[in-house]
Design a protein around this motif. Sequence first.
Motif, PDB file in Angstrom:
ATOM      1  N   THR A  77       0.755  -1.135   0.103  1.00 36.83           N
ATOM      2  CA  THR A  77      -0.019   0.025   0.025  1.00 36.83           C
ATOM      3  C   THR A  77       0.790   1.240   0.000  1.00 36.83           C
ATOM      4  O   THR A  77       0.227   2.315   0.127  1.00 36.83           O
ATOM      5  CB  THR A  77      -0.962  -0.083   1.209  1.00 36.83           C
ATOM      6  N   VAL A  78       2.075   1.151   0.055  1.00 38.38           N
ATOM      7  CA  VAL A  78       3.110   2.470  -0.099  1.00 38.38           C
ATOM      8  C   VAL A  78       3.838   2.252  -1.239  1.00 38.38           C
ATOM      9  O   VAL A  78       4.841   2.996  -1.292  1.00 38.38           O
ATOM     10  CB  VAL A  78       3.955   2.412   1.154  1.00 38.38           C
ATOM     11  N   GLY A  79       3.524   1.410  -2.172  1.00 35.50           N
ATOM     12  CA  GLY A  79       4.061   1.569  -3.774  1.00 35.50           C
ATOM     13  C   GLY A  79       5.209   0.784  -3.984  1.00 35.50           C
ATOM     14  O   GLY A  79       5.870   1.014  -4.936  1.00 35.50           O
ATOM     15  N   SER A  80       5.413  -0.522  -3.253  1.00 37.42           N
ATOM     16  CA  SER A  80       6.446  -1.154  -3.110  1.00 37.42           C
ATOM     17  C   SER A  80       6.130  -2.597  -3.292  1.00 37.42           C
ATOM     18  O   SER A  80       5.418  -3.116  -2.450  1.00 37.42           O
ATOM     19  CB  SER A  80       7.419  -0.961  -1.951  1.00 37.42           C
ATOM     20  N   TYR A  81       6.517  -3.163  -4.380  1.00 31.11           N
ATOM     21  CA  TYR A  81       6.305  -4.650  -4.589  1.00 31.11           C
ATOM     22  C   TYR A  81       7.847  -5.366  -4.041  1.00 31.11           C
ATOM     23  O   TYR A  81       7.737  -6.383  -4.244  1.00 31.11           O
ATOM     24  CB  TYR A  81       6.042  -4.950  -5.981  1.00 31.11           C
ATOM     25  N   ARG A  82       8.709  -4.625  -3.494  1.00 29.07           N
ATOM     26  CA  ARG A  82       9.989  -5.234  -3.602  1.00 29.07           C
ATOM     27  C   ARG A  82      10.420  -5.838  -2.007  1.00 29.07           C
ATOM     28  O   ARG A  82      10.039  -5.163  -1.077  1.00 29.07           O
ATOM     29  CB  ARG A  82      11.128  -3.946  -3.625  1.00 29.07           C
ATOM     30  N   GLY A  83      10.505  -7.179  -2.005  1.00 27.72           N
ATOM     31  CA  GLY A  83      10.646  -7.775  -0.757  1.00 27.72           C
ATOM     32  C   GLY A  83      11.824  -8.844  -1.208  1.00 27.72           C
ATOM     33  O   GLY A  83      12.938  -8.549  -1.598  1.00 27.72           O
ATOM     34  N   ASN A  84      11.563 -10.008  -0.663  1.00 27.95           N
ATOM     35  CA  ASN A  84      12.368 -11.327  -1.004  1.00 27.95           C
ATOM     36  C   ASN A  84      11.579 -12.215  -1.775  1.00 27.95           C
ATOM     37  O   ASN A  84      10.690 -12.833  -1.738  1.00 27.95           O
ATOM     38  CB  ASN A  84      12.584 -12.037   0.137  1.00 27.95           C
ATOM     39  N   ASN A  85      12.235 -12.271  -3.298  1.00 31.44           N
ATOM     40  CA  ASN A  85      11.579 -13.152  -3.980  1.00 31.44           C
ATOM     41  C   ASN A  85      11.520 -14.503  -3.347  1.00 31.44           C
ATOM     42  O   ASN A  85      12.573 -15.057  -2.925  1.00 31.44           O
ATOM     43  CB  ASN A  85      12.208 -13.306  -5.440  1.00 31.44           C
ATOM     44  N   TYR A  86      10.571 -15.181  -3.823  1.00 28.40           N
ATOM     45  CA  TYR A  86      10.139 -16.647  -3.384  1.00 28.40           C
ATOM     46  C   TYR A  86       9.336 -17.423  -4.122  1.00 28.40           C
ATOM     47  O   TYR A  86       8.376 -16.880  -4.788  1.00 28.40           O
ATOM     48  CB  TYR A  86       9.805 -16.664  -1.751  1.00 28.40           C
ATOM     49  N   THR A  87       9.673 -18.583  -4.420  1.00 34.30           N
ATOM     50  CA  THR A  87       8.668 -19.478  -5.081  1.00 34.30           C
ATOM     51  C   THR A  87       8.101 -20.428  -4.397  1.00 34.30           C
ATOM     52  O   THR A  87       8.734 -21.639  -3.748  1.00 34.30           O
ATOM     53  CB  THR A  87       9.546 -20.179  -6.429  1.00 34.30           C
TER      54      THR A  87
END
Length: 297
Positions: free
Chosen positions: A240-250
């Motif tokens: 909700t603050v404009g960020s999709y960046r975290g830790n990629n995980y499958t």
Amino acid sequence: TDGGAPSSSLYAGNLATSWADSLGISGYTAASGRGRVAGVGISGRDTAYAYTVGLANSAAQYWGSARASDGYFSIAGVLPGSYTLTVFKGELAVYTTSVTVTAGGTTTLNSIAIPSSNDPSNASAIWRIGAWDGTPSGFKNADLMTYAHPSDVRAASWTGNVVVGSGTETSAFPCYLWKDVNSGIIVYFKLTAAQAAAAHTLRIGVTTAYANGRPQIVVNDAWTSAVPSPPTQPSTRSLTVGSYRGNNYTFTYSVPASAWLTDTGAYNTLKIYVASGSGSTSFLSAGTSIDAVDLLT
């Protein structure tokens, strides 16, 4: 300013700070006390994507672009020490190794070969929604979400189902899933007789999550996956603050052959729910950002 374009000397790529080397700043390391890492090239790349090389340890991070033609890269101004070197396809890590940097020296690496298995795009799939690049790019509302709240009136409806083979699979699939907004989205797809007679692996890649939101799947209302454990993600309101960046995980799910429909003319259904006991309501309920979804052969 007068509103005109800034001087090109102020562009990040042209900015020089050598004037600081002689100031005697406490804790500052001049250029002569730093090193460089250079790579001859990177093979195994998908040339449709830009590749970035990162260096990181507990004290510092450095980044450099890989040349499109051959993957050559050079990262200068690096403090001496040991680093984890990571090659990113878009924003998806596809290779890691260790490097050591010495003051005044250049660590030269031979050509890096990215193993085919390191890029999930290389796996043979019956169908795939989105691209494995570590971002929700191409999904519904993805472009808007970096500068607008999910409730923005310009956003397309977060609900709605997806039909594989329609040609709009990715653009119709929402970039984010929330437990209280669009959990239970349905993906419709058909299988051949041979495909329906075998077990398959289904993968869902995510780039971050809020309040431990993670996907649980139901196939044809006949088979339900276990609730997966949540991967480590930043404890922020990312979505909700404009960020999709975290830790990629499958997330991977082994779907048995008994779950598929044997009628090749009928659509199988994949329902994707957001599982979590945390979060609040609406766009502050548990959620996750999607990188790609595919069903492997």
